[in-house]
Write a protein that holds these residues in place. Sequence first.
Motif, PDB file in Angstrom:
ATOM      1  N   GLU A 188      37.378  40.509  40.929  1.00 51.25           N
ATOM      2  CA  GLU A 188      37.720  41.423  39.845  1.00 51.25           C
ATOM      3  C   GLU A 188      39.049  41.104  39.184  1.00 51.25           C
ATOM      4  O   GLU A 188      39.263  41.388  38.001  1.00 51.25           O
ATOM      5  N   SER A 189      39.977  40.515  39.946  1.00 54.02           N
ATOM      6  CA  SER A 189      41.307  40.252  39.400  1.00 54.02           C
ATOM      7  C   SER A 189      41.300  39.157  38.332  1.00 54.02           C
ATOM      8  O   SER A 189      42.203  39.109  37.491  1.00 54.02           O
ATOM      9  N   LEU A 241      40.489  40.702  34.943  1.00 47.44           N
ATOM     10  CA  LEU A 241      41.524  41.726  34.753  1.00 47.44           C
ATOM     11  C   LEU A 241      42.821  41.111  34.250  1.00 47.44           C
ATOM     12  O   LEU A 241      43.494  41.658  33.370  1.00 47.44           O
ATOM     13  N   TYR A 242      43.194  39.950  34.806  1.00 46.17           N
ATOM     14  CA  TYR A 242      44.441  39.293  34.426  1.00 46.17           C
ATOM     15  C   TYR A 242      44.220  38.155  33.429  1.00 46.17           C
ATOM     16  O   TYR A 242      45.160  37.406  33.127  1.00 46.17           O
ATOM     17  N   GLU A 247      44.934  43.263  48.948  1.00 48.76           N
ATOM     18  CA  GLU A 247      44.987  43.469  47.498  1.00 48.76           C
ATOM     19  C   GLU A 247      43.564  43.539  46.937  1.00 48.76           C
ATOM     20  O   GLU A 247      42.768  42.616  47.118  1.00 48.76           O
ATOM     21  N   HIS A 248      43.257  44.648  46.263  1.00 48.04           N
ATOM     22  CA  HIS A 248      41.968  44.790  45.591  1.00 48.04           C
ATOM     23  C   HIS A 248      42.153  45.517  44.267  1.00 48.04           C
ATOM     24  O   HIS A 248      43.128  46.244  44.083  1.00 48.04           O
ATOM     25  N   HIS A 249      41.200  45.326  43.379  1.00 51.36           N
ATOM     26  CA  HIS A 249      41.277  45.937  42.049  1.00 51.36           C
ATOM     27  C   HIS A 249      39.944  46.628  41.758  1.00 51.36           C
ATOM     28  O   HIS A 249      39.256  46.320  40.793  1.00 51.36           O
ATOM     29  N   SER A 257      46.185  48.109  44.902  1.00 54.66           N
ATOM     30  CA  SER A 257      46.103  46.898  44.080  1.00 54.66           C
ATOM     31  C   SER A 257      47.404  46.115  44.130  1.00 54.66           C
ATOM     32  O   SER A 257      47.449  44.949  43.738  1.00 54.66           O
ATOM     33  N   SER A 258      48.476  46.762  44.619  1.00 61.74           N
ATOM     34  CA  SER A 258      49.785  46.128  44.676  1.00 61.74           C
ATOM     35  C   SER A 258      50.359  46.257  46.088  1.00 61.74           C
ATOM     36  O   SER A 258      51.127  47.177  46.377  1.00 61.74           O
ATOM     37  N   SER A 280      44.933  34.452  40.883  1.00 57.80           N
ATOM     38  CA  SER A 280      45.118  35.308  39.709  1.00 57.80           C
ATOM     39  C   SER A 280      46.499  35.963  39.699  1.00 57.80           C
ATOM     40  O   SER A 280      46.704  36.988  39.044  1.00 57.80           O
ATOM     41  N   SER A 281      47.442  35.382  40.428  1.00 58.30           N
ATOM     42  CA  SER A 281      48.807  35.895  40.470  1.00 58.30           C
ATOM     43  C   SER A 281      49.761  34.868  39.869  1.00 58.30           C
ATOM     44  O   SER A 281      49.429  33.694  39.737  1.00 58.30           O
ATOM     45  N   THR A 297      47.467  38.024  49.415  1.00 58.90           N
ATOM     46  CA  THR A 297      47.817  37.901  48.007  1.00 58.90           C
ATOM     47  C   THR A 297      46.787  36.985  47.362  1.00 58.90           C
ATOM     48  O   THR A 297      46.618  35.841  47.800  1.00 58.90           O
TER      49      THR A 297
END
Length: 339
Positions: free
Chosen positions: A117-118, A121-122, A49-51, A58-59, A85-86, A81
């Motif tokens: 980065e996540s 972003l979140y 997973e990367h953004h 990313s998913s 940030s999830s 995962t």
Amino acid sequence: MEVGIGMFGDLAVDQNTGKYKDAGIKIREILGQIKLMDDVGIDVFAMGEHHRADYAVSSPEMVLAAAASITKNIKLASGVTVLSSSEPVKVYEDFATLDLISDGRAEIFVGRGSFIESFPLYGYSLNDYEQLFDEKLDLLLKINSEENVTWTGKLRAPMKNQTVYPRAKNNGKLPIWRAVGGTPQSVLSAAKSGMPLIVAIIGGMPVQFKNLIDFYKQEYLAAGHKESEMQIAIHSHTFVSEDQKVIDGYFQNYKSQMDRIGATRGWAPYTKMQYDGGRAKEGALFIGNTNEVADKIAYMKELFGITRFIGHMDVGAPENDIMVKSIELFGGKVAPIVR
């Protein structure tokens, strides 16, 4: 011992436009490659997973769900995962759904991730980096093991007698691995909770990790967990070819990715000496012909007692035809030698 392949979905730069290549094409190539892995007997596939602009995925859950519909036997995992940030409820729901689609082949590798980065972003603060992960892992494990969840933390709203649906195939339980980069505290936490451990070894010499893995084994048993249920894996950069020109040429792919990441982290430019040193028996690169790679994986089994090896095989975005050949050799020749 299980033999698997991991990918991040690296995107190459188009030399004509200077832009990253099309993510849709890359994802469709990955799906074809996963189907090939299933055909040649690879045990597990892990999708990262990367953004970022230089990665296509990313998913992981979406890619793995698509892969579930075109494969029959291969286990399908996130790699990793980024749990900090999830949302743990959504993570469980997504992978339980994947588990049902694939008839029980879903797994989760959870980790902090090596990119941040996540977080913005979140909408998460890096000041909560450690506490976010610890709380969310605690909640995810509780959801995974209990039908009705009552839980309280500091950074997320509490849950009171709630059930998360759908439930995974095996009495609601998914295999959840703890992915670490070498931090003793993370290893200790995994051992105490009885979680399977996967260690990313992508530089230096693998033998440097022996004390860490021995520490996990010691604390795992001290916590009262059964030795027969202990699972340990390593995840390392891997590429296979019987053509020495291809192996030599792959240096440019590898260097391009290391230098792109290194430019943001203060690393010196990657050198051919580092590449050749990593390919030596004591190095951390599993890049070479079938016998070289198989011998090195067998050495990891001898050194650490691992139960699974994950070869990260798309570093630097090799062309699809070269990737296909590497997968065929890894599944058709390397894995049988290792087994």
